[in-house]
Design an enzyme around this catalytic site. Sequence first.
Site, PDB file in Angstrom:
ATOM      1  CD  GLU A 149      -2.609   1.645   0.331  1.00 30.28           C
ATOM      2  OE1 GLU A 149      -2.507   2.792  -0.149  1.00 30.28           O
ATOM      3  OE2 GLU A 149      -3.434   0.814  -0.097  1.00 30.28           O
TER       4      GLU A 149
ATOM      5  CG  ASP B 282       5.646   2.824  -6.583  1.00 26.82           C
ATOM      6  OD1 ASP B 282       4.658   3.495  -6.922  1.00 26.82           O
ATOM      7  OD2 ASP B 282       6.299   2.091  -7.351  1.00 26.82           O
TER       8      ASP B 282
ATOM      9  CG  ASP C  60      -9.218  -3.721  -3.703  1.00 30.07           C
ATOM     10  OD1 ASP C  60      -9.925  -2.958  -4.386  1.00 30.07           O
ATOM     11  OD2 ASP C  60      -9.602  -4.234  -2.641  1.00 30.07           O
TER      12      ASP C  60
END
Length: 85
Positions: free
Chosen positions: A35, A65, A83
């Site tokens: 994330e 990243d 997602d």
Amino acid sequence: YHPQIKHALVIGFGSGSTTEALERMPQVQKITLVELNRTNLENLQKLEATSRILQDNRLEIVVDDSRRFLLANKPKYDLITMDPL
């Protein structure tokens, strides 16, 4: 399609639905979540529904990243999903 998903990578927590779905699969032994937004994760820890998802003992959370993470680590996964928010 991989018949026996043991190690999955989730790029971006989003609403948590992808990570939660993987946690419900008993054959999944490890989930790596990459994330980019640390603050997003900190805020989601305060909510009961997402806090439960983020506390699964098979979940490894990496704040980075995802492209940089994949280039630096060269890990192998049975499944890679995205997602993002």
